[in-house]
Design a protein around this motif. Structure first.
Motif, PDB file in Angstrom:
ATOM      1  N   LYS A 106      32.606  -3.044 -40.951  1.00  0.00           N
ATOM      2  CA  LYS A 106      30.765  -3.449 -40.769  1.00  0.00           C
ATOM      3  C   LYS A 106      30.706  -5.484 -39.979  1.00  0.00           C
ATOM      4  O   LYS A 106      31.859  -5.941 -41.464  1.00  0.00           O
ATOM      5  CB  LYS A 106      29.873  -3.523 -41.096  1.00  0.00           C
ATOM      6  CG  LYS A 106      29.503  -2.022 -40.870  1.00  0.00           C
ATOM      7  CD  LYS A 106      27.863  -1.864 -40.701  1.00  0.00           C
ATOM      8  CE  LYS A 106      27.197  -1.611 -42.309  1.00  0.00           C
ATOM      9  NZ  LYS A 106      26.134  -0.927 -42.535  1.00  0.00           N
ATOM     10  N   SER A 107      30.196  -5.764 -39.060  1.00  0.00           N
ATOM     11  CA  SER A 107      30.205  -6.976 -39.273  1.00  0.00           C
ATOM     12  C   SER A 107      29.658  -7.888 -40.236  1.00  0.00           C
ATOM     13  O   SER A 107      29.919  -8.605 -40.898  1.00  0.00           O
ATOM     14  CB  SER A 107      29.268  -7.504 -38.388  1.00  0.00           C
ATOM     15  OG  SER A 107      28.300  -7.117 -37.985  1.00  0.00           O
ATOM     16  N   ASN A 108      28.712  -7.001 -41.217  1.00  0.00           N
ATOM     17  CA  ASN A 108      28.511  -7.824 -42.866  1.00  0.00           C
ATOM     18  C   ASN A 108      29.583  -7.853 -43.673  1.00  0.00           C
ATOM     19  O   ASN A 108      29.731  -8.459 -44.785  1.00  0.00           O
ATOM     20  CB  ASN A 108      27.048  -7.116 -42.687  1.00  0.00           C
ATOM     21  CG  ASN A 108      27.017  -5.963 -43.699  1.00  0.00           C
ATOM     22  OD1 ASN A 108      28.146  -5.932 -43.526  1.00  0.00           O
ATOM     23  ND2 ASN A 108      25.942  -5.438 -43.856  1.00  0.00           N
ATOM     24  N   GLY A 109      30.537  -7.644 -43.103  1.00  0.00           N
ATOM     25  CA  GLY A 109      31.562  -7.537 -44.622  1.00  0.00           C
ATOM     26  C   GLY A 109      31.620  -5.810 -45.149  1.00  0.00           C
ATOM     27  O   GLY A 109      32.579  -5.719 -46.147  1.00  0.00           O
ATOM     28  N   ALA A 110      30.868  -4.721 -45.294  1.00  0.00           N
ATOM     29  CA  ALA A 110      30.501  -4.092 -46.215  1.00  0.00           C
ATOM     30  C   ALA A 110      31.539  -2.811 -45.376  1.00  0.00           C
ATOM     31  O   ALA A 110      31.811  -3.043 -44.257  1.00  0.00           O
ATOM     32  CB  ALA A 110      28.676  -2.943 -45.302  1.00  0.00           C
TER      33      ALA A 110
ATOM     34  N   GLY B 262      32.729  -8.532 -34.082  1.00  0.00           N
ATOM     35  CA  GLY B 262      32.948  -8.898 -35.587  1.00  0.00           C
ATOM     36  C   GLY B 262      33.235  -7.698 -35.937  1.00  0.00           C
ATOM     37  O   GLY B 262      33.324  -8.498 -37.657  1.00  0.00           O
ATOM     38  N   ALA B 263      32.814  -7.150 -35.765  1.00  0.00           N
ATOM     39  CA  ALA B 263      33.742  -5.326 -36.867  1.00  0.00           C
ATOM     40  C   ALA B 263      34.924  -5.640 -36.641  1.00  0.00           C
ATOM     41  O   ALA B 263      36.012  -5.662 -35.706  1.00  0.00           O
ATOM     42  CB  ALA B 263      32.604  -4.218 -36.697  1.00  0.00           C
ATOM     43  N   LYS B 264      35.637  -4.757 -37.868  1.00  0.00           N
ATOM     44  CA  LYS B 264      36.607  -4.053 -38.101  1.00  0.00           C
ATOM     45  C   LYS B 264      36.879  -2.387 -37.296  1.00  0.00           C
ATOM     46  O   LYS B 264      36.050  -2.216 -38.004  1.00  0.00           O
ATOM     47  CB  LYS B 264      37.804  -4.001 -38.666  1.00  0.00           C
ATOM     48  CG  LYS B 264      37.722  -5.791 -39.398  1.00  0.00           C
ATOM     49  CD  LYS B 264      38.898  -6.186 -40.405  1.00  0.00           C
ATOM     50  CE  LYS B 264      38.757  -7.139 -40.875  1.00  0.00           C
ATOM     51  NZ  LYS B 264      39.106  -7.804 -42.330  1.00  0.00           N
ATOM     52  N   ILE B 265      37.591  -2.426 -36.243  1.00  0.00           N
ATOM     53  CA  ILE B 265      38.053  -0.844 -35.708  1.00  0.00           C
ATOM     54  C   ILE B 265      39.297  -0.638 -35.215  1.00  0.00           C
ATOM     55  O   ILE B 265      40.052  -1.169 -35.544  1.00  0.00           O
ATOM     56  CB  ILE B 265      37.212  -0.627 -34.812  1.00  0.00           C
ATOM     57  CG1 ILE B 265      37.696  -1.514 -33.569  1.00  0.00           C
ATOM     58  CG2 ILE B 265      35.440  -1.005 -34.965  1.00  0.00           C
ATOM     59  CD1 ILE B 265      36.969  -1.271 -31.975  1.00  0.00           C
ATOM     60  N   ILE B 266      39.489   0.822 -35.404  1.00  0.00           N
ATOM     61  CA  ILE B 266      40.652   0.872 -35.194  1.00  0.00           C
ATOM     62  C   ILE B 266      39.867   2.172 -34.185  1.00  0.00           C
ATOM     63  O   ILE B 266      39.591   2.909 -33.507  1.00  0.00           O
ATOM     64  CB  ILE B 266      41.496   2.046 -36.094  1.00  0.00           C
ATOM     65  CG1 ILE B 266      41.563   1.175 -37.114  1.00  0.00           C
ATOM     66  CG2 ILE B 266      42.757   2.023 -35.484  1.00  0.00           C
ATOM     67  CD1 ILE B 266      42.368   2.063 -38.539  1.00  0.00           C
ATOM     68  N   GLU B 267      40.870   2.131 -33.093  1.00  0.00           N
ATOM     69  CA  GLU B 267      40.841   2.881 -31.289  1.00  0.00           C
ATOM     70  C   GLU B 267      41.510   4.137 -31.688  1.00  0.00           C
ATOM     71  O   GLU B 267      42.630   4.412 -32.704  1.00  0.00           O
ATOM     72  CB  GLU B 267      41.436   2.792 -30.324  1.00  0.00           C
ATOM     73  CG  GLU B 267      40.687   1.254 -30.083  1.00  0.00           C
ATOM     74  CD  GLU B 267      41.666   0.658 -28.588  1.00  0.00           C
ATOM     75  OE1 GLU B 267      41.975   0.776 -28.301  1.00  0.00           O
ATOM     76  OE2 GLU B 267      40.806  -0.828 -27.878  1.00  0.00           O
TER      77      GLU B 267
END
Ligand code: ARG
Length: 560
Positions: free
Chosen positions: A299-303, A279-284
């Motif tokens: 974060k998954s809550n949008g923060a 649910g979170a956005k990440i970059i490897e």
């Protein structure tokens, strides 16, 4: 000056078929020679010859140059491959004269002027500034001054930590107090922050509420925005006051919050690299082929997070300024964060040719080896530290009580800054108020005292900006030779982004200069030529001390 010797050697090398730029260094055996060249070892590898033969060949050729006597007293080959050089008085004085008359001591201008953005200071709004925040400010300011002195352009950005969890906590605290907005004071903020942050550790409900406030603030909630602006104002004024005391200044007063308008564009730019994970956005991220923990973009809550604001800030800086370098003077403990951010910048092309540098610094410890604390307790606020050092200095001597406040402030600055900047920035160091406040030893007051003593000698003399061909004895010669090292010290300090190199250099000058005027009674000297020469040397010494102290952020009081 070293460059001139390198040119002479390179020319000699060329005639022998050794076509490399020769390197000359200040001798690490001053009792044997002034300068040395170790390139015979390098050449031996290239030419598959014995360094002994090459070294001897070069030394002999050097001895045979027609203008030998405008440089050298002596050149000697030493086994297994060193070329030792001792320069003569004419050479030394010719270079000192150049330093006397040319602007910035004749230090070479860069062939290209670069634009540097410096990110230092980084105080967090609504948290009182403490000792931990001092290093980034002192080191960052000094690096900025050095870069400018070397002829480049700088933009200093304070990069306030203004959108973190602490803001949510302070807003929560203000609302709980129920005070009208207009009556909120700095004292309120200083009371609220530690109390609520403590409460968050015990109380899950309060903690969640504070996180929620932070998130809504970031999303633009009007009531919270209004409170945020007030907090920013009150806390920002206080921060500015403390930086003013430290003589640390910024061109930009941007904060994390100012990067929010660029997050969307940054995300669009990075879209090919962003992945969903739980649910979170990440970059490897990787380093030398090894995976590092991924960068958390949202974060998954949008923060959004610390890394998001740093990336969006870079996006903004690239658009507005397209700098050649961005330098971060930040605590060593954030090195992973910056590895992640830099990696994303490079692999996405966000920073193109711009060089990103993480200039980490170590912790300031107390004499007990633990992070520094003041006498008064466990939250060493910067302001208390300034006061404590000032009081200690005043109590040392009866005369100090007469000193004007601005002068005491300058001494306090010298104590703090010289203590800090003499240590290589990436290392921890022990801050010992009593030791660093002393007028002897490697301290700020010692530097100031040396300058003022010399100034007193110069006061009544007329200064000539030229020298005869003579040097009068060893003490005199040692000082003159050291003065000649200015440009190479500055160059190293600049390249390595290390004010400590400069601090060390001027400390050695001060030691030699003290020795010089203590062993020579200059004022009453009968020999006019000798006196003129010595006065000129002292004048140059003090000119160097003053300018280099300025690069360390240290100003000189009127008397001590
Ligand atoms: N406010 C941060 C802290 O106290 C330091 C900011 C450093 N600069 C940056 N661009 N991240 O940890």
């Amino acid at each position: 000056m070293i460059k001139e010797l390198e040119t002479v050697l390179s020319k000699v090398g060329e005639t022998l078929g050794y076509d490399i730029p020769f390197k000359v260094i200040v001798s690490n055996r001053p009792e044997l020679c002034d300068f040395q060249c170790d390139d015979a070892f390098k050449l031996a590898k290239i030419a598959h010859k014995n360094p002994l033969a090459i070294g001897e060949e070069i030394a002999n050729a050097l001895k045979a140059i027609p203008d030998f006597s405008s440089y050298f007293e002596n050149v000697e080959f030493v086994k297994p491959g060193f070329i030792n050089m001792t320069v003569n008085d004419i050479f030394i004085n010719r270079h000192l004269e150049k330093m006397l008359v040319e602007e910035n001591f004749g230090i070479e201008r860069p062939s290209r002027t670069d634009l540097y953005i410096l990110d230092y200071g980084g105080p967090n709004i609504a948290k009182p500034l403490h000792v931990g925040h001092m290093r980034t400010a002192i080191v960052g300011e000094s690096i900025k001054r050095m870069i400018r002195y070397m002829g480049h352009k700088t933009i200093a950005d304070v990069h306030l930590g203004d959108y973190g969890l602490q803001i949510g906590q302070v807003i929560y605290g203000i609302l709980e107090l129920g005070k009208p907005i207009s009556s909120i004071t700095l004292a309120d903020l200083e009371e609220i922050y530690p109390r609520i942050s403590g409460l968050c550790k015990e109380n899950e409900e309060v903690k969640n509420k504070c996180a929620e406030i932070t998130k809504q603030l970031q999303e633009g909630n009007e009531e919270y925005q209004k409170l945020f602006k007030i907090i920013l104002q009150i806390s920002g004024d206080d921060i500015k006051r403390l930086y003013k005391y430290l003589d640390v200044s910024f061109d930009l007063w941007q904060g994390e919050s100012d990067s929010y308008p660029y997050i969307e564009k940054t995300e669009a730019y990075l879209k090919d690299f962003i992945k969903e994970s739980e649910g979170a956005k990440i970059i490897e991220v990787e380093e030398d082929g090894n995976a590092l923990p991924p960068l958390l973009f949202q974060k998954s809550n949008g923060a959004y997070l610390y890394a998001t604001t740093d990336l969006a800030t870079i996006y903004d800086r690239m658009q507005k300024y397209n700098p050649d370098h961005i330098l971060y003077v930040v605590d060593n403990r954030q090195s992973l964060h910056f590895k992640q951010v830099f990696h994303v910048c490079k692999k996405s092309g966000l920073t193109k040719d711009t060089e990103l540098e993480f200039l980490g610094y170590g912790t300031v410890n107390g004499t007990d080896g633990k992070p520094f604390k003041t006498r008064s307790g466990d939250a060493p606020k910067l302001e208390d530290l300034f006061k404590e050092i000032g009081e200690l200095f005043i109590s040392k001597k009866e005369e100090n009580k007469e000193m004007p406040t601005e002068d005491v402030d300058k001494v306090v600055n010298s104590i703090l800054k010289f203590a800090d900047l003499q240590n290589s920035r990436e290392r921890d160091y022990i801050f010992d108020i009593a030791k660093f406040g002393d007028v002897t030893g490697k301290t700020g007051p010692y530097m100031l005292y040396t300058y003022l003593r010399i100034q007193k000698i110069l006061e009544k003399e007329s200064i000539k900006k030229e020298l005869n061909d003579t040097i009068y004895g060893e003490v005199d010669r040692n000082l003159r030779l050291k003065l000649l090292e200015l440009s190479s010290s500055l160059e190293t300090a600049f390249k390595e982004r290390k004010p400590s190199v400069l601090a060390d250099y001027i400390y050695h000058i001060a030691v030699l200069a003290n020795n010089f005027y203590q062993s020579n009674h200059i004022i009453g000297l009968e020999d006019k030529e000798k006196k003129d020469s010595w006065i000129t040397v002292l004048y140059l010494t003090n000119h160097i001390l003053k300018e280099m102290l300025y690069l360390l952020g240290i100003e000189i009081p009127t008397f001590m």
